[in-house]
Design an enzyme around this catalytic site. Structure first.
Site, PDB file in Angstrom:
ATOM      1  N   CYS A 172       0.692  -1.315   0.137  1.00  0.00           N
ATOM      2  CA  CYS A 172       0.069   0.033   0.059  1.00  0.00           C
ATOM      3  C   CYS A 172       0.799   1.160   0.128  1.00  0.00           C
ATOM      4  CB  CYS A 172      -0.875  -0.063   1.338  1.00  0.00           C
ATOM      5  SG  CYS A 172      -2.129  -1.402   1.134  1.00  0.00           S
ATOM      6  N   HIS A 312      -2.559   8.412   5.928  1.00  0.00           N
ATOM      7  CA  HIS A 312      -2.934   7.002   5.565  1.00  0.00           C
ATOM      8  C   HIS A 312      -4.362   7.015   5.825  1.00  0.00           C
ATOM      9  CE1 HIS A 312      -2.372   3.257   3.705  1.00  0.00           C
ATOM     10  NE2 HIS A 312      -2.781   2.716   4.921  1.00  0.00           N
ATOM     11  N   LYS A 344      -9.025   8.896   2.064  1.00  0.00           N
ATOM     12  CA  LYS A 344      -9.734   7.431   1.920  1.00  0.00           C
ATOM     13  C   LYS A 344     -11.402   7.411   2.315  1.00  0.00           C
ATOM     14  CE  LYS A 344      -5.335   4.722   2.252  1.00  0.00           C
ATOM     15  NZ  LYS A 344      -4.403   6.048   2.482  1.00  0.00           N
ATOM     16  N   HIS A 349      -9.507   2.742  -0.498  1.00  0.00           N
ATOM     17  CA  HIS A 349      -8.453   2.268  -0.340  1.00  0.00           C
ATOM     18  C   HIS A 349      -7.983   1.680  -1.568  1.00  0.00           C
ATOM     19  CE1 HIS A 349      -4.532   1.329   0.794  1.00  0.00           C
ATOM     20  NE2 HIS A 349      -4.555   0.762   1.885  1.00  0.00           N
ATOM     21  N   PHE A 408       0.935  -3.192   4.163  1.00  0.00           N
ATOM     22  CA  PHE A 408       1.397  -4.758   4.653  1.00  0.00           C
ATOM     23  C   PHE A 408       2.588  -5.040   4.567  1.00  0.00           C
ATOM     24  CE2 PHE A 408      -3.296  -6.445   4.208  1.00  0.00           C
ATOM     25  CZ  PHE A 408      -3.832  -5.625   5.322  1.00  0.00           C
TER      26      PHE A 408
END
Length: 443
Positions: A172, A312, A344, A349, A408
């Site tokens: 991401c 984020h 987002k 996302h 991740f």
């Protein structure tokens, strides 16, 4: 740390995003605080835990692609090429007149050509009924779907780029990292122009099943418009999205000589890893804080120089608390003074693409001096106690902004952008010596 002699600036922005086609429609959606999240229509999501997404209303032919390009490219590749074309047009750069060996491409993607691969597997395996697939049923360009670097190659073909061309895949944070790589190519002298950004079109059954399995996406299927709720006490997971943003990044002096209009200068970039867990985050935000600290150091800035943070802000409990702690750790008292928001909440996302869409939003925010809001933020989480610009966009004087990403695998990335020197407002008056006491760091 001193700034490098060669500086990188953004002179063109292109976007394919949920809620509207092109850069201006994208910015209109963000500043209006509209959400583009809805029930999934690209496939039958019946039976999935999460059935909502932020989809792009995208017609490749109407967007200027030829039938051959549509046949050759996965949806993610189509997004990237359309966004890149808009960025080049926006920049006014004459790429055919440029030295092709000095033009580079850096494209990020987390999941590559997922939609094309899944669709072709379904055909080749007769809907999964055949273990030994018959390759003769595959489209001629199936191999390209299996090699994510073809996404960067398509953009290079568009630009006639014969310089460095790369596909960056870091989950991401791919979008931020791809732009960071493009900046490094400019600063080190390997290229004078780089088309940099990211693309992902992950809205497919296999992606939904993967995120369902770890319960990362929201089960709020009855109210899709309000399903993405970063920093809200009721949040219950993120909303998948799709899209692309590509930017023309140029060496600053070269851009000045040709009279280019500059959105922003990229002042600092840094990435770190937590080496901890594939999907988990340490609550103290230490690794993200370190990425922010190094990015500020490379930009030769202090925490007090940051005027806006593009978070984020995925809408998962662990992420929102993790980065709130990271802001406090890295910025100190300034974290409680600077506005923070998550787009987002409006566009979902889009995995690897989201970092590039967020940098595009930062560039537009600097140009228009408007902070996009965090939509759907109505019930603040007491553990997330910063100024998250709820619901409504805010006019705000900005010279330098920070954008962060968390992915991740433990990836943590930070990037600092600034208004170009020739349009920066006069320096602020000196801040008063008395400041509010530092708050206790989040555990």
């Amino acid at each position: 740390m001193t700034r490098p002699q060669r500086r990188a600036v953004i002179t063109g922005v292109g976007a394919v995003a949920p809620g509207g086609h092109g850069r201006e429609a994208y910015w209109d959606l963000l500043t209006a605080g509209r959400t583009a999240t809805r029930r999934i229509s690209l496939f039958d999501a019946t039976g999935f835990r999460s059935q909502v997404a932020a989809e792009c209303d995208f017609d490749p032919l109407a967007a200027g692609l030829t039938p051959q390009e549509v046949r050759r490219m996965d949806r993610a590749g189509q997004f990237a090429v359309v966004a890149a074309r808009e960025a080049v047009e926006d920049s006014g750069i004459d790429l055919p007149a440029a030295d092709p060996a000095r033009v580079g491409v850096s494209i990020g993607s987390a999941v590559g050509c997922t939609m094309g691969l899944e669709e072709e597997y379904a055909v080749l395996s007769d809907g999964g009924r055949t273990w030994l697939v018959d390759h003769s049923y595959g489209v001629p360009h199936l191999y390209g779907y299996m090699v994510p670097s073809t996404l960067a190659v398509e953009v290079a073909r568009l630009a006639g780029a014969q310089g460095p061309v790369a596909l960056i895949s870091t989950g991401c944070t791919s979008g931020l990292d791809a732009i960071g790589h493009g900046v490094q190519l400019i600063e080190e002298g390997s290229a004078d122009v780089v088309l940099a950004g990211a693309t992902d079109a992950p809205l497919s059954p296999i992606t939904s099943a993967c995120f369902d399995a770890i319960k990362a996406t929201t089960p709020n299927n009855d109210d899709p418009r309000h399903a993405s709720r970063p920093f809200d006490g009721r949040r219950d997971g993120f909303v998948l999205g799709e899209g692309s943003a590509v930017m023309v990044i140029e060496e600053a002096e070269s851009a000045r000589r040709r009279g280019a209009t500059v959105y922003a200068e990229i002042l600092g970039f840094a990435g770190r890893s937590n080496a901890f867990h594939m999907t988990g985050l340490k609550p103290d935000g230490r690794e993200m804080a370190e990425a922010i600290r190094v990015a500020l150091d490379r930009a030769a800035l202090d925490p007090g120089d940051i005027d806006y943070i593009n978070a984020h802000g995925s809408g998962t409990k662990q992420n929102d608390r993790h980065e709130t702690a990271a802001f406090k750790r890295s910025l100190g008292p300034r974290a409680h003074e600077v506005p923070v928001s998550s787009i987002k909440s409006m566009i979902g996302h889009s995995l690897g693409a989201i970092g590039s869409l967020e940098i595009a939003a930062c560039a537009l925010a600097l140009r228009h001096q408007v902070v996009p809001p965090t939509a759907n933020l109505a019930v603040p989480d007491p553990e997330c106690d910063l100024d998250y610009v709820p619901v409504t966009a805010r006019e705000h004087r900005m010279e330098r902004v920070l954008s962060v990403g968390s992915g991740f695998g433990g990836f943590q990335t930070a990037m600092v952008l600034g208004r170009p020197a020739d349009v920066r407002p006069k320096p602020r008056p000196a801040r008063r010596a008395a400041r509010r006491p530092a708050r206790k760091e989040a555990a």
